[in-house]
Scaffold this active site. Structure first.
Site, PDB file in Angstrom:
ATOM      1  N   LYS A  64      -9.336  -4.635  12.543  1.00  0.00           N
ATOM      2  CA  LYS A  64      -8.116  -4.164  13.207  1.00  0.00           C
ATOM      3  C   LYS A  64      -7.897  -4.900  14.541  1.00  0.00           C
ATOM      4  CE  LYS A  64      -6.442  -1.442  10.070  1.00  0.00           C
ATOM      5  NZ  LYS A  64      -5.106  -1.652   9.468  1.00  0.00           N
TER       6      LYS A  64
ATOM      7  N   PRO B  25      -2.065   3.793  14.679  1.00  0.00           N
ATOM      8  CA  PRO B  25      -2.320   5.236  14.637  1.00  0.00           C
ATOM      9  C   PRO B  25      -3.766   5.581  14.988  1.00  0.00           C
ATOM     10  CG  PRO B  25      -1.460   4.395  12.526  1.00  0.00           C
ATOM     11  CD  PRO B  25      -1.930   3.221  13.332  1.00  0.00           C
ATOM     12  N   GLY B  26      -3.939   6.816  15.497  1.00  0.00           N
ATOM     13  CA  GLY B  26      -5.259   7.452  15.531  1.00  0.00           C
ATOM     14  C   GLY B  26      -5.462   8.132  14.188  1.00  0.00           C
TER      15      GLY B  26
ATOM     16  N   TYR C 125     -14.935  -2.522  10.490  1.00  0.00           N
ATOM     17  CA  TYR C 125     -13.550  -2.030  10.357  1.00  0.00           C
ATOM     18  C   TYR C 125     -12.788  -2.311  11.650  1.00  0.00           C
ATOM     19  CZ  TYR C 125      -9.484   0.960   9.919  1.00  0.00           C
ATOM     20  OH  TYR C 125      -8.182   1.426   9.897  1.00  0.00           O
TER      21      TYR C 125
ATOM     22  N   ASP D  23      -2.832  -7.050  -6.146  1.00  0.00           N
ATOM     23  CA  ASP D  23      -3.912  -6.881  -5.174  1.00  0.00           C
ATOM     24  C   ASP D  23      -3.640  -7.841  -4.003  1.00  0.00           C
ATOM     25  OD1 ASP D  23      -6.360  -7.039  -3.773  1.00  0.00           O
ATOM     26  OD2 ASP D  23      -7.516  -6.659  -5.597  1.00  0.00           O
TER      27      ASP D  23
ATOM     28  N   SER E 250      -4.369  -0.111  14.392  1.00  0.00           N
ATOM     29  CA  SER E 250      -5.124   1.152  14.520  1.00  0.00           C
ATOM     30  C   SER E 250      -5.635   1.275  15.950  1.00  0.00           C
ATOM     31  CB  SER E 250      -6.323   1.128  13.567  1.00  0.00           C
ATOM     32  OG  SER E 250      -7.176   2.223  13.800  1.00  0.00           O
TER      33      SER E 250
ATOM     34  N   GLY F 221       0.818  -1.216   0.000  1.00  0.00           N
ATOM     35  CA  GLY F 221       0.000   0.000   0.000  1.00  0.00           C
ATOM     36  C   GLY F 221       0.846   1.257   0.000  1.00  0.00           C
TER      37      GLY F 221
HETATM   38  P1  NDP Z   1      -4.807   5.384   2.006  1.00  0.00           P
HETATM   39  O1  NDP Z   1      -6.154   5.143   1.418  1.00  0.00           O
HETATM   40  O2  NDP Z   1      -4.178   6.719   1.797  1.00  0.00           O
HETATM   41  O3  NDP Z   1      -3.791   4.249   1.504  1.00  0.00           O
HETATM   42  C1  NDP Z   1      -4.170   2.900   1.495  1.00  0.00           C
HETATM   43  C2  NDP Z   1      -3.153   2.092   0.713  1.00  0.00           C
HETATM   44  O4  NDP Z   1      -3.547   0.717   0.748  1.00  0.00           O
HETATM   45  C3  NDP Z   1      -3.058   2.502  -0.733  1.00  0.00           C
HETATM   46  O5  NDP Z   1      -1.711   2.548  -1.126  1.00  0.00           O
HETATM   47  C4  NDP Z   1      -3.780   1.392  -1.475  1.00  0.00           C
HETATM   48  O6  NDP Z   1      -3.178   1.174  -2.748  1.00  0.00           O
HETATM   49  C5  NDP Z   1      -3.489   0.189  -0.561  1.00  0.00           C
HETATM   50  N1  NDP Z   1      -4.484  -0.855  -0.754  1.00  0.00           N
HETATM   51  C6  NDP Z   1      -5.803  -0.836  -0.436  1.00  0.00           C
HETATM   52  N2  NDP Z   1      -6.402  -1.957  -0.842  1.00  0.00           N
HETATM   53  C7  NDP Z   1      -5.438  -2.722  -1.443  1.00  0.00           C
HETATM   54  C8  NDP Z   1      -5.425  -3.986  -2.073  1.00  0.00           C
HETATM   55  N3  NDP Z   1      -6.549  -4.726  -2.186  1.00  0.00           N
HETATM   56  N4  NDP Z   1      -4.270  -4.452  -2.593  1.00  0.00           N
HETATM   57  C9  NDP Z   1      -3.137  -3.713  -2.495  1.00  0.00           C
HETATM   58  N5  NDP Z   1      -3.078  -2.525  -1.902  1.00  0.00           N
HETATM   59  C10 NDP Z   1      -4.221  -2.021  -1.405  1.00  0.00           C
HETATM   60  O7  NDP Z   1      -4.973   5.088   3.568  1.00  0.00           O
HETATM   61  P2  NDP Z   1      -3.913   5.102   4.775  1.00  0.00           P
HETATM   62  O8  NDP Z   1      -2.555   5.375   4.284  1.00  0.00           O
HETATM   63  O9  NDP Z   1      -4.479   5.960   5.820  1.00  0.00           O
HETATM   64  O10 NDP Z   1      -4.034   3.598   5.260  1.00  0.00           O
HETATM   65  C11 NDP Z   1      -2.917   2.733   5.417  1.00  0.00           C
HETATM   66  C12 NDP Z   1      -3.159   1.802   6.597  1.00  0.00           C
HETATM   67  O11 NDP Z   1      -3.226   2.581   7.788  1.00  0.00           O
HETATM   68  C13 NDP Z   1      -4.449   1.004   6.539  1.00  0.00           C
HETATM   69  O12 NDP Z   1      -4.190  -0.316   6.986  1.00  0.00           O
HETATM   70  C14 NDP Z   1      -5.358   1.735   7.530  1.00  0.00           C
HETATM   71  O13 NDP Z   1      -6.331   0.871   8.085  1.00  0.00           O
HETATM   72  C15 NDP Z   1      -4.343   2.168   8.560  1.00  0.00           C
HETATM   73  N6  NDP Z   1      -4.738   3.260   9.422  1.00  0.00           N
HETATM   74  C16 NDP Z   1      -5.061   4.483   8.910  1.00  0.00           C
HETATM   75  C17 NDP Z   1      -5.413   5.508   9.750  1.00  0.00           C
HETATM   76  C18 NDP Z   1      -5.852   6.840   9.268  1.00  0.00           C
HETATM   77  O14 NDP Z   1      -6.471   7.600  10.042  1.00  0.00           O
HETATM   78  N7  NDP Z   1      -5.552   7.222   8.031  1.00  0.00           N
HETATM   79  C19 NDP Z   1      -5.376   5.322  11.213  1.00  0.00           C
HETATM   80  C20 NDP Z   1      -5.039   3.999  11.645  1.00  0.00           C
HETATM   81  C21 NDP Z   1      -4.693   3.016  10.783  1.00  0.00           C
HETATM   82  P3  NDP Z   1      -3.964   0.914  -4.118  1.00  0.00           P
HETATM   83  O15 NDP Z   1      -5.301   1.579  -4.020  1.00  0.00           O
HETATM   84  O16 NDP Z   1      -3.056   1.507  -5.161  1.00  0.00           O
HETATM   85  O17 NDP Z   1      -4.041  -0.560  -4.212  1.00  0.00           O
HETATM   86  C1  8X3 Z   2      -8.317   4.580  11.315  1.00  0.00           C
HETATM   87  C2  8X3 Z   2      -8.505   5.419  12.534  1.00  0.00           C
HETATM   88  O1  8X3 Z   2     -10.114   6.196  14.326  1.00  0.00           O
HETATM   89  O2  8X3 Z   2     -10.858   6.330  12.009  1.00  0.00           O
HETATM   90  O3  8X3 Z   2      -7.888   3.288  11.639  1.00  0.00           O
HETATM   91  O4  8X3 Z   2     -10.716   4.207  13.086  1.00  0.00           O
HETATM   92  S1  8X3 Z   2     -10.136   5.532  12.986  1.00  0.00           S
END
Ligand code: NDP
Ligand code: 8X3
Length: 255
Positions: free
Chosen positions: A157, A183-184, A153, A60, A140, A9
């Site tokens: 997590k 992370p939050g 969701y 994927d 998370s 990702g």
């Molecule tokens: P983004 O949407 O900005 O990035 C998500 C990434 O995951 C993208 O690069 C996307 O790439 C990849 N991804 C999603 N589905 C697939 C798939 N089926 N196959 C391969 N790659 C995939 O979100 P974040 O950076 O915020 O999220 C990253 C992680 O952090 C997640 O696990 C999320 O749950 C976690 N998180 C996020 C928080 C937040 O507040 N933002 C807080 C806590 C945890 P592409 O679409 O190109 O495949």
């Molecule tokens: C993403 C953070 O607080 O939206 O994992 O669930 S929250």
């Protein structure tokens, strides 16, 4: 030889920031995601800015065969993966359990749980063989405390939290470190994906307080992976100062 880090990702948000940070710190990075053009852009950015090598894999994480073929296709000097950052993941929808869309649930379960498991199953034997490695799981706050309308969701997590603890135990004999970073609220494309492209709804998530940014989490990942070999940062909860738990924020009214 430089260490090799594979980040799932890496086309957006945390994964992209982690890839850039690790490349800056001298790690060779394998970047993955489904959006090929974004991988190409990031590859160029890393090549221009840093001395590190970069290699893209477009697949994927929900498809075990695709993931396995991608890792098998790595040239031999890329196969010795030292660090796996299990970051790819998403939330889709925010609704009560009796109204949730089953397709949203499938996407979250398949990506956040099964995708993380597939990647771990494919990469961890390389680390076992090497008798060294480091797996960083992006959990998370949602894996530590449930919030209303987020049950599925949060459940994914919580599953990451359980898998993280289990893999730490199973990989203990093989000198493999296992870190969970939770992370939050971080402003990325996360909320845009959750609200299916509704930018107004996504923007509201980050209004009235100072959210984390992706670089804050990249800093936490770098801290964990750069510790001396005998130190395992096992679990890190990183919150905005203005957020106590998943659904509890201190927001300033707009003047
Ligand atoms: P983004 O949407 O900005 O990035 C998500 C990434 O995951 C993208 O690069 C996307 O790439 C990849 N991804 C999603 N589905 C697939 C798939 N089926 N196959 C391969 N790659 C995939 O979100 P974040 O950076 O915020 O999220 C990253 C992680 O952090 C997640 O696990 C999320 O749950 C976690 N998180 C996020 C928080 C937040 O507040 N933002 C807080 C806590 C945890 P592409 O679409 O190109 O495949
Ligand atoms: C993403 C953070 O607080 O939206 O994992 O669930 S929250």
């Amino acid at each position: 030889m430089k260490k090799i880090a594979l980040i799932t990702g890496a086309t957006s948000g945390l994964g992209k920031a982690i890839a850039l940070r690790l490349a800056k710190e001298g790690y060779d990075v394998i970047i993955t995601g489904r959006r090929r053009e974004r991988l190409e852009e990031l590859e160029k950015e890393i090549e221009v800015k840093y001395e590190s090598r970069v290699y893209s894999l477009c697949f994927d994480v929900r498809k075990y065969n695709e993931a396995e073929q991608a890792i098998s296709s790595l040239p031999s000097d890329w196969k010795t993966i030292d660090i796996l950052v299990n970051n790819a993941g998403l939330a889709v929808g925010l609704s009560s359990i009796h109204e949730g869309e089953v397709d949203d649930w499938e996407r979250m379960i398949d990506t956040n749980i099964k995708g993380l498991l597939y990647m771990t199953r494919i990469v961890s034997p390389i680390m076992v063989e090497q008798k060294s490695g480091h797996i960083v799981n992006i959990g998370s706050i949602a894996g530590k405390a449930v919030y209303p309308n987020g049950a599925v969701y949060c459940a994914t997590k919580y599953a990451v939290n359980a898998l993280h603890q289990g893999m730490r135990m199973d990989l203990l004999p093989y000198n493999i470190r296992v870190t969970q970073i939770c992370p939050g609220a971080v402003e990325t494309e996360f909320s845009l994906v959750r609200f299916k492209g509704n930018q107004n709804r996504a923007d509201k998530v980050y209004e009235g307080y100072e959210n984390l940014n992706a670089d804050d989490i990249a800093e936490a990942v770098y801290y964990a992976v750069s510790q001396p070999a005998h130190v395992n940062i096992q679990d890190m909860l990183v919150m905005p100062t203005a957020q106590a738990t998943g659904n509890m924020f201190h927001k300033e009214e707009k003047k």
